[in-house]
Design a protein around this motif. Structure first.
Motif, PDB file in Angstrom:
ATOM      1  N   PHE A   1      16.040   8.384  -7.762  1.00 56.74           N
ATOM      2  CA  PHE A   1      16.406   9.651  -7.117  1.00 56.74           C
ATOM      3  C   PHE A   1      15.581   9.897  -5.850  1.00 56.74           C
ATOM      4  O   PHE A   1      15.430  11.015  -5.393  1.00 56.74           O
ATOM      5  CB  PHE A   1      16.242  10.799  -8.109  1.00 56.74           C
ATOM      6  N   ASN A   2      15.045   8.799  -5.297  1.00 60.36           N
ATOM      7  CA  ASN A   2      14.389   8.802  -3.981  1.00 60.36           C
ATOM      8  C   ASN A   2      13.102   9.622  -3.936  1.00 60.36           C
ATOM      9  O   ASN A   2      12.738  10.165  -2.888  1.00 60.36           O
ATOM     10  CB  ASN A   2      15.367   9.284  -2.897  1.00 60.36           C
ATOM     11  N   VAL A   3      12.429   9.711  -5.064  1.00 61.66           N
ATOM     12  CA  VAL A   3      11.095  10.308  -5.118  1.00 61.66           C
ATOM     13  C   VAL A   3      10.110   9.159  -5.322  1.00 61.66           C
ATOM     14  O   VAL A   3      10.144   8.495  -6.363  1.00 61.66           O
ATOM     15  CB  VAL A   3      10.974  11.324  -6.276  1.00 61.66           C
ATOM     16  N   ASN A   4       9.259   8.896  -4.338  1.00 56.77           N
ATOM     17  CA  ASN A   4       8.448   7.679  -4.437  1.00 56.77           C
ATOM     18  C   ASN A   4       6.940   7.914  -4.349  1.00 56.77           C
ATOM     19  O   ASN A   4       6.179   6.974  -4.129  1.00 56.77           O
ATOM     20  CB  ASN A   4       8.874   6.667  -3.372  1.00 56.77           C
ATOM     21  N   GLU A   5       6.497   9.165  -4.552  1.00 57.20           N
ATOM     22  CA  GLU A   5       5.053   9.389  -4.610  1.00 57.20           C
ATOM     23  C   GLU A   5       4.370   8.547  -5.695  1.00 57.20           C
ATOM     24  O   GLU A   5       3.236   8.086  -5.478  1.00 57.20           O
ATOM     25  CB  GLU A   5       4.750  10.883  -4.831  1.00 57.20           C
ATOM     26  N   PRO A   6       5.018   8.302  -6.871  1.00 61.30           N
ATOM     27  CA  PRO A   6       4.344   7.465  -7.879  1.00 61.30           C
ATOM     28  C   PRO A   6       3.980   6.080  -7.379  1.00 61.30           C
ATOM     29  O   PRO A   6       2.892   5.571  -7.708  1.00 61.30           O
ATOM     30  CB  PRO A   6       5.387   7.387  -9.009  1.00 61.30           C
ATOM     31  N   VAL A   7       4.829   5.460  -6.557  1.00 60.61           N
ATOM     32  CA  VAL A   7       4.501   4.117  -6.070  1.00 60.61           C
ATOM     33  C   VAL A   7       3.591   4.192  -4.846  1.00 60.61           C
ATOM     34  O   VAL A   7       2.744   3.317  -4.630  1.00 60.61           O
ATOM     35  CB  VAL A   7       5.784   3.308  -5.764  1.00 60.61           C
ATOM     36  N   ILE A   8       3.742   5.243  -4.027  1.00 55.81           N
ATOM     37  CA  ILE A   8       2.880   5.364  -2.849  1.00 55.81           C
ATOM     38  C   ILE A   8       1.416   5.496  -3.263  1.00 55.81           C
ATOM     39  O   ILE A   8       0.524   4.875  -2.670  1.00 55.81           O
ATOM     40  CB  ILE A   8       3.314   6.576  -1.987  1.00 55.81           C
ATOM     41  N   PHE A   9       1.166   6.297  -4.298  1.00 55.47           N
ATOM     42  CA  PHE A   9      -0.210   6.496  -4.740  1.00 55.47           C
ATOM     43  C   PHE A   9      -0.579   5.652  -5.959  1.00 55.47           C
ATOM     44  O   PHE A   9      -1.752   5.564  -6.317  1.00 55.47           O
ATOM     45  CB  PHE A   9      -0.442   7.978  -5.057  1.00 55.47           C
ATOM     46  N   GLY A  10       0.428   5.019  -6.582  1.00 58.20           N
ATOM     47  CA  GLY A  10       0.149   4.219  -7.778  1.00 58.20           C
ATOM     48  C   GLY A  10      -0.031   2.749  -7.483  1.00 58.20           C
ATOM     49  O   GLY A  10      -0.792   2.061  -8.169  1.00 58.20           O
ATOM     50  N   LEU A  11       0.664   2.211  -6.464  1.00 58.45           N
ATOM     51  CA  LEU A  11       0.512   0.778  -6.145  1.00 58.45           C
ATOM     52  C   LEU A  11      -0.919   0.431  -5.760  1.00 58.45           C
ATOM     53  O   LEU A  11      -1.432  -0.574  -6.297  1.00 58.45           O
ATOM     54  CB  LEU A  11       1.515   0.406  -5.050  1.00 58.45           C
ATOM     55  N   PRO A  12      -1.641   1.076  -4.901  1.00 55.25           N
ATOM     56  CA  PRO A  12      -1.172   2.126  -3.997  1.00 55.25           C
ATOM     57  C   PRO A  12      -0.713   1.538  -2.669  1.00 55.25           C
ATOM     58  O   PRO A  12      -1.087   0.425  -2.296  1.00 55.25           O
ATOM     59  CB  PRO A  12      -2.425   2.959  -3.792  1.00 55.25           C
ATOM     60  N   ILE A  13       0.095   2.321  -1.957  1.00 58.94           N
ATOM     61  CA  ILE A  13       0.454   1.962  -0.588  1.00 58.94           C
ATOM     62  C   ILE A  13      -0.555   2.561   0.382  1.00 58.94           C
ATOM     63  O   ILE A  13      -0.882   1.961   1.402  1.00 58.94           O
ATOM     64  CB  ILE A  13       1.886   2.445  -0.279  1.00 58.94           C
ATOM     65  N   VAL A  14      -1.068   3.746   0.049  1.00 64.21           N
ATOM     66  CA  VAL A  14      -2.039   4.423   0.904  1.00 64.21           C
ATOM     67  C   VAL A  14      -3.290   3.566   1.076  1.00 64.21           C
ATOM     68  O   VAL A  14      -3.914   3.142   0.101  1.00 64.21           O
ATOM     69  CB  VAL A  14      -2.404   5.795   0.300  1.00 64.21           C
ATOM     70  N   MET A  15      -3.613   3.275   2.332  1.00 61.88           N
ATOM     71  CA  MET A  15      -4.819   2.526   2.727  1.00 61.88           C
ATOM     72  C   MET A  15      -4.903   1.144   2.086  1.00 61.88           C
ATOM     73  O   MET A  15      -5.994   0.621   1.861  1.00 61.88           O
ATOM     74  CB  MET A  15      -6.069   3.345   2.399  1.00 61.88           C
ATOM     75  N   ASN A  16      -3.762   0.546   1.797  1.00 57.69           N
ATOM     76  CA  ASN A  16      -3.727  -0.799   1.221  1.00 57.69           C
ATOM     77  C   ASN A  16      -3.325  -1.770   2.330  1.00 57.69           C
ATOM     78  O   ASN A  16      -2.140  -1.945   2.631  1.00 57.69           O
ATOM     79  CB  ASN A  16      -2.727  -0.847   0.063  1.00 57.69           C
ATOM     80  N   ALA A  17      -4.310  -2.412   2.953  1.00 51.71           N
ATOM     81  CA  ALA A  17      -4.057  -3.249   4.133  1.00 51.71           C
ATOM     82  C   ALA A  17      -3.162  -4.437   3.817  1.00 51.71           C
ATOM     83  O   ALA A  17      -2.453  -4.930   4.711  1.00 51.71           O
ATOM     84  CB  ALA A  17      -5.388  -3.738   4.710  1.00 51.71           C
ATOM     85  N   THR A  18      -3.131  -4.890   2.585  1.00 51.11           N
ATOM     86  CA  THR A  18      -2.329  -6.066   2.225  1.00 51.11           C
ATOM     87  C   THR A  18      -0.842  -5.831   2.450  1.00 51.11           C
ATOM     88  O   THR A  18      -0.102  -6.752   2.815  1.00 51.11           O
ATOM     89  CB  THR A  18      -2.572  -6.454   0.749  1.00 51.11           C
ATOM     90  N   ILE A  19      -0.382  -4.609   2.251  1.00 50.36           N
ATOM     91  CA  ILE A  19       1.049  -4.340   2.383  1.00 50.36           C
ATOM     92  C   ILE A  19       1.367  -3.467   3.607  1.00 50.36           C
ATOM     93  O   ILE A  19       2.461  -2.897   3.694  1.00 50.36           O
ATOM     94  CB  ILE A  19       1.609  -3.700   1.087  1.00 50.36           C
ATOM     95  N   LEU A  20       0.423  -3.370   4.540  1.00 48.06           N
ATOM     96  CA  LEU A  20       0.666  -2.571   5.742  1.00 48.06           C
ATOM     97  C   LEU A  20       1.847  -3.108   6.545  1.00 48.06           C
ATOM     98  O   LEU A  20       2.683  -2.332   7.037  1.00 48.06           O
ATOM     99  CB  LEU A  20      -0.585  -2.541   6.624  1.00 48.06           C
ATOM    100  N   ILE A  21       1.955  -4.430   6.667  1.00 43.86           N
ATOM    101  CA  ILE A  21       3.015  -5.022   7.498  1.00 43.86           C
ATOM    102  C   ILE A  21       4.406  -4.706   6.944  1.00 43.86           C
ATOM    103  O   ILE A  21       5.263  -4.192   7.679  1.00 43.86           O
ATOM    104  CB  ILE A  21       2.797  -6.543   7.642  1.00 43.86           C
ATOM    105  N   PRO A  22       4.709  -4.998   5.670  1.00 52.40           N
ATOM    106  CA  PRO A  22       6.056  -4.658   5.182  1.00 52.40           C
ATOM    107  C   PRO A  22       6.306  -3.151   5.153  1.00 52.40           C
ATOM    108  O   PRO A  22       7.439  -2.705   5.352  1.00 52.40           O
ATOM    109  CB  PRO A  22       6.099  -5.261   3.779  1.00 52.40           C
ATOM    110  N   TRP A  23       5.257  -2.371   4.899  1.00 53.86           N
ATOM    111  CA  TRP A  23       5.415  -0.918   4.863  1.00 53.86           C
ATOM    112  C   TRP A  23       5.854  -0.382   6.223  1.00 53.86           C
ATOM    113  O   TRP A  23       6.724   0.488   6.311  1.00 53.86           O
ATOM    114  CB  TRP A  23       4.101  -0.279   4.429  1.00 53.86           C
TER     115      TRP A  23
END
Length: 422
Positions: A323-345
Motif C-alpha cells: 500500500f506504498n508505505v515504506n517507512e519500515p524498510v527505509i528505517f529497518g534496512l536501513p536506507i537512511v545513511m547506508n552508503a552501500t545502497i546510496l547508488i540504487p536509492w
C-alpha cells in the motif's frame, strides 16, 4: 565516503529545516490536503463516466447524469485551495480561520471576471468561467489568498475590531470582530480590480496566467525539472528527512495545475497535454512501493536474500509496502545513511521515471488523465486507474522489475556483508 556524506548533510539539513518550518509552504501543503477528499470524489466520477468498456453514447448519458460530480469538485479546485490558504494562514496568526478563509475567497472572486466569451466570440455577462476557478486561476488564487489572509490577520492583530459585550453570543461577536479587517481587505482588492479593468482594460487572471503560471507550469512539466525534484526527494530521505513533504511543498502547485489541465482536456475528448503531473508523480513514483519505489526491494529482501535479519525486515515491511508505505524498510534496512545502497536509492527512481516518460511520449502507454488516485492504491491497479488503460498497470509492473534489477546486486552485497549469525 563518510566525510563526503557528512559534508552534504551539513549543507542539506539547514535548508531542509527552513523548508520544513516555513509558514507559507506549510499552509500551502495543508490547503491542498483540504481539497484532497473533494477532488478524490470528482476523480471517482470521472473514472465512472469514462470506463473503457462504455461506448460514446453511454459515456454521454453518464456524463449528463453525473457530470456535476466533477464540475462541482475538481473543476473548481482553486476555490478550495484559496479558502484553505486563508483559513490556515489566519489560524497561524491566531486569528479566526473561517473568516480568514472567507475573506481570501471573496478577494479572489473580486479579481475574477464575471463574464466569458463563447466560441463564436459573443460575450456573456454575469457568469463565471469554470477554467478560472480551476487550472487557469490556480496561481492567482494562491497569490491572492496569501496576500488577503496576511492583510486580514494584520488588521485584526492591530486591534482594528468592533468588540462586543461578553453577553453577546460568540458567533455574533466574531462576526463583528471580522467586520473592519475584512472590509478593509476587500476594499483593497476591489480597488485593484477597478484600476486594472477601468484604466488598463485588463484583468489580473490573464496577467498572472501569462507572466507567471504558464512559464512555471512549462518548467515543472519538463523531464529535467522532474528529475531534479526526484533527486532531492531521494537525497533528503537518505539523510532521514521526509523528502516527499519538503519537495512537494514547492512542486505541488505546479503538478496539481498540470493535473487539472490534463483532466479538462480529457473530459473535453482532447489529447492529454502533459505527461508530468501530480497523477504521474503519485502513480509512477510513490505508487511503486512508496518514496524510492521500494516494493521490489521489499520483495527481494523477503524472498531472495539469505540472512534472517533481512528476510524478517522484508516480510514485516511487505504488507505496508503493498500500500506504498515504506517507512519500515527505509528505517529497518536501513536506507537512511547506508552508503552501500546510496547508488540504487538515488538512481532507480530517475531511471524508471525517464523510461516512463519516454514510453508515454511515444504513445506506448497513455499519460495519466488527471484523475486523482490515492497514493495507497496498490501497484497495477493505480496505474490502470490513472491512465484509464491496462497498459498503465502493466508499465508499473515493468517498473517494479527494473527497480529490482538495479537493486539486486547491491542487496546481495549487503546480504554477504551481514553477520552470519543474524
Amino acid at each position: 565516503m563518510n566525510k563526503f556524506l557528512d559534508a552534504i548533510s551539513a549543507k542539506l539539513l539547514p535548508l531542509a529545516n527552513i523548508l520544513g518550518s516555513n509558514r507559507y509552504l506549510t499552509v500551502l501543503r495543508d490547503a491542498f490536503m483540504l481539497a484532497f477528499p473533494i477532488t478524490m470524489f470528482g476523480s471517482i466520477i470521472v473514472v465512472i463516466t469514462n470506463l473503457p468498456f462504455l461506448n460514446t453514447s453511454q459515456k454521454g448519458i453518464l456524463s449528463d447524469l453525473l457530470g456535476n460530480g466533477q464540475s462541482a469538485t475538481m473543476s473548481i479546485m482553486t476555490i478550495f485551495v484559496v479558502f484553505g490558504i486563508g483559513y490556515y494562514l489566519s489560524k497561524g496568526y491566531e486569528v479566526e480561520g473561517v473568516f480568514g478563509g472567507a475573506v481570501a475567497l471573496s478577494s479572489f472572486l473580486l479579481l475574477t471576471p464575471f463574464y466569458m466569451q463563447t466560441d463564436s466570440g459573443k460575450t456573456v455577462s454575469n457568469v463565471l468561467s469554470l477554467d478560472r476557478l480551476g487550472a487557469k486561476g490556480m496561481f492567482l488564487g494562491m497569490i491572492t489568498a496569501f496576500i488577503a489572509a496576511e492583510l486580514y490577520s494584520r488588521f485584526s492583530n492591530k486591534g482594528w475590531q468592533i468588540k462586543m459585550p461578553d453577553t453577546v453570543p460568540p458567533a455574533v461577536a466574531k462576526s463583528f470582530a471580522a467586520l473592519i479587517p475584512g472590509t478593509l481587505t476587500l476594499f483593497i482588492f476591489l480597488a485593484l480590480n477597478a484600476v486594472l479593468s477601468g484604466v488598463f482594460k485588463v484583468n489580473l487572471h490573464d496577467i498572472i496566467y501569462k507572466i507567471i503560471q504558464q512559464p512555471l507550469v512549462g518548467l515543472g512539466s519538463s523531464l529535467g525539472a522532474t528529475l531534479v525534484a526526484l533527486f532531492f526527494i531521494q537525497l533528503l530521505w537518505f539523510f532521514g528527512l521526509h523528502g516527499q513533504i519538503l519537495v512537494n511543498s514547492v512542486m505541488d502547485p505546479i503538478w496539481n495545475t498540470l493535473n487539472l489541465e490534463n483532466l479538462e482536456a480529457y473530459k473535453a475528448g482532447k489529447a492529454v497535454p502533459h505527461i508530468i503531473s501530480k497523477s504521474f508523480m503519485e502513480t509512477f513514483t510513490v505508487g511503486l512501493g512508496g518514496s524510492g519505489m521500494t516494493l521490489a526491494v521489499v520483495l527481494i529482501m523477503a524472498f531472495v536474500l539469505k540472512k534472517k535479519m533481512y528476510k524478517d525486515v522484508g516480510r514485516l515491511a511487505l504488507g505496508a509496502g503493498i500500500f506504498n508505505v515504506n517507512e519500515p524498510v527505509i528505517f529497518g534496512l536501513p536506507i537512511v545513511m547506508n552508503a552501500t545502497i546510496l547508488i540504487p536509492w538515488l538512481l532507480s527512481p530517475l531511471i524508471v521515471t525517464v523510461i516512463n516518460y519516454l514510453v508515454m511520449l511515444i504513445g506506448l502507454v497513455p499519460a495519466p488523465t488527471g484523475v486523482s488516485v490515492p497514493w495507497t492504491v496498490p501497484v497495477f491497479f493505480s496505474g490502470m486507474m490513472a491512465t484509464n488503460s491496462v497498459m498503465g498497470g502493466i508499465l508499473q509492473l515493468i517498473d517494479v522489475l527494473i527497480v529490482g534489477l538495479i537493486w539486486y546486486p547491491f542487496l546481495l552485497v549487503l546480504d554477504r556483508q551481514a553477520d552470519p549469525e543474524l
